[in-house]
Motif scaffolding. Structure first.
Motif, PDB file in Angstrom:
ATOM      1  N   THR A 288       6.449   4.337  -1.228  1.00  0.00           N
ATOM      2  CA  THR A 288       5.866   4.892  -2.525  1.00  0.00           C
ATOM      3  C   THR A 288       6.592   3.686  -3.313  1.00  0.00           C
ATOM      4  OG1 THR A 288       7.644   6.328  -3.084  1.00  0.00           O
ATOM      5  CG2 THR A 288       5.770   7.127  -2.113  1.00  0.00           C
TER       6      THR A 288
ATOM      7  N   ASP B 251       0.955   0.731 -10.732  1.00  0.00           N
ATOM      8  CA  ASP B 251       0.724   1.567  -9.676  1.00  0.00           C
ATOM      9  C   ASP B 251      -0.807   1.591  -9.775  1.00  0.00           C
ATOM     10  OD1 ASP B 251       0.094   3.813  -8.056  1.00  0.00           O
ATOM     11  OD2 ASP B 251       1.791   4.951  -8.989  1.00  0.00           O
ATOM     12  N   HIS B 252      -1.396   1.165  -8.794  1.00  0.00           N
ATOM     13  CA  HIS B 252      -2.912   1.346  -8.811  1.00  0.00           C
ATOM     14  C   HIS B 252      -3.469   2.301  -7.864  1.00  0.00           C
ATOM     15  CE1 HIS B 252      -3.417  -2.647 -10.890  1.00  0.00           C
ATOM     16  NE2 HIS B 252      -2.172  -2.863 -10.470  1.00  0.00           N
ATOM     17  N   GLY B 253      -2.686   3.513  -7.765  1.00  0.00           N
ATOM     18  CA  GLY B 253      -3.099   4.612  -6.877  1.00  0.00           C
ATOM     19  C   GLY B 253      -2.932   4.370  -5.179  1.00  0.00           C
ATOM     20  N   GLU B 254      -3.774   3.669  -4.515  1.00  0.00           N
ATOM     21  CA  GLU B 254      -3.685   3.436  -3.134  1.00  0.00           C
ATOM     22  C   GLU B 254      -2.531   2.338  -3.079  1.00  0.00           C
ATOM     23  OE1 GLU B 254      -4.687   5.494  -0.869  1.00  0.00           O
ATOM     24  OE2 GLU B 254      -5.132   6.757  -2.631  1.00  0.00           O
ATOM     25  N   TRP B 255      -2.454   1.417  -3.784  1.00  0.00           N
ATOM     26  CA  TRP B 255      -1.249   0.348  -3.785  1.00  0.00           C
ATOM     27  C   TRP B 255      -0.618   0.182  -5.007  1.00  0.00           C
ATOM     28  CZ3 TRP B 255      -1.783  -4.456  -6.370  1.00  0.00           C
ATOM     29  CH2 TRP B 255      -2.771  -4.862  -7.187  1.00  0.00           C
TER      30      TRP B 255
ATOM     31  N   SER C 112       0.842  -1.225  -0.007  1.00  0.00           N
ATOM     32  CA  SER C 112      -0.079  -0.128  -0.155  1.00  0.00           C
ATOM     33  C   SER C 112       0.896   1.220   0.147  1.00  0.00           C
ATOM     34  CB  SER C 112      -0.972  -0.026   1.377  1.00  0.00           C
ATOM     35  OG  SER C 112      -0.094  -0.186   2.536  1.00  0.00           O
ATOM     36  N   LEU C 113       0.397   2.315  -0.711  1.00  0.00           N
ATOM     37  CA  LEU C 113       1.047   3.796  -0.534  1.00  0.00           C
ATOM     38  C   LEU C 113       0.704   3.977   0.609  1.00  0.00           C
ATOM     39  CD1 LEU C 113       2.004   6.104  -1.986  1.00  0.00           C
ATOM     40  CD2 LEU C 113      -0.202   6.814  -2.328  1.00  0.00           C
TER      41      LEU C 113
ATOM     42  N   LEU D 298      -2.516   4.429   9.438  1.00  0.00           N
ATOM     43  CA  LEU D 298      -3.090   4.174   8.085  1.00  0.00           C
ATOM     44  C   LEU D 298      -3.990   2.747   8.107  1.00  0.00           C
ATOM     45  CD1 LEU D 298      -3.552   5.090   4.851  1.00  0.00           C
ATOM     46  CD2 LEU D 298      -1.815   3.384   4.496  1.00  0.00           C
TER      47      LEU D 298
ATOM     48  N   PHE E  71      -5.699   0.427   5.331  1.00  0.00           N
ATOM     49  CA  PHE E  71      -5.731   0.030   4.022  1.00  0.00           C
ATOM     50  C   PHE E  71      -6.775  -1.246   3.784  1.00  0.00           C
ATOM     51  CE2 PHE E  71      -4.452  -2.370   0.091  1.00  0.00           C
ATOM     52  CZ  PHE E  71      -4.571  -1.487  -0.837  1.00  0.00           C
TER      53      PHE E  71
END
Length: 171
Positions: A139, A159-163, A103-104, A112, A114
């Motif tokens: 990141t 890269d899937h944004g949140e993960w 996860s980001l 956080l 997720f």
């Protein structure tokens, strides 16, 4: 799915994602027995080890793949992440595959959570949450830089944004 061969799943307790998919060819390593017990509810055929990922109890170059699926975020310092990834490099065979899903984690906030829903090959769904310390600045570019520095190459990433997902080879 992971490639054929022996797999080391670092931090594979809890949901036991890799063990649920790959079964008896997985050696699951987790620092907490309670996480292993939780994962064993879903998969009994894997091999289970309570150990610190920085010091895996295995010989050099014996695994075909090493996975860290949503476990990197539980390693809250970059020195720990580095030590675990260096250990993964040590136990991987030449041209062995490193598979990371993570996860980001922004560089702010105390914690956080997720949330994720996984669909297994048999169609089973699993919804879970991962609660980790914040302010890690985890990141995709930073993880890519670290694994390249350790000696992994031929990267593939999503890269899937949140993960994000990374696959690399031990060169």
């Amino acid at each position: 799915m992971i490639d054929d061969g022996l797999i080391l799943d670092i931090g594979g307790g809890g949901e036991g994602l890799v063990s649920r998919i790959e079964g008896n060819k997985v050696c699951v390593l987790d620092i907490r027995m309670s996480e292993i017990r939780e994962a064993q509810i879903h998969s009994h055929s894997s091999n289970w080890f309570v150990a610190d990922g920085r010091y895996p109890c295995f010989k050099d170059e014996i695994f075909d793949s090493v996975t860290l699926w949503f476990s990197l975020g539980f390693m809250s310092t970059w020195s720990t992440k580095r030590a675990v990834l260096e250990a993964a490099h040590r136990v991987l065979k030449k041209n062995g595959k490193l598979s990371i899903m993570a996860s980001l984690i922004p560089n702010h906030g105390d914690s956080l959570i997720f949330w994720a829903t996984f669909t297994f090959p048999d169609g089973t769904l699993s919804k879970t949450g991962y609660g980790v310390r914040g302010s890690q600045n985890q990141t995709l570019p930073r993880v890519m830089e670290l694994i390249t520095d350790i000696g992994f190459g031929q990267h593939y990433s999503e890269d899937h944004g949140e993960w994000f997902k990374v696959e690399s080879l031990k060169l």
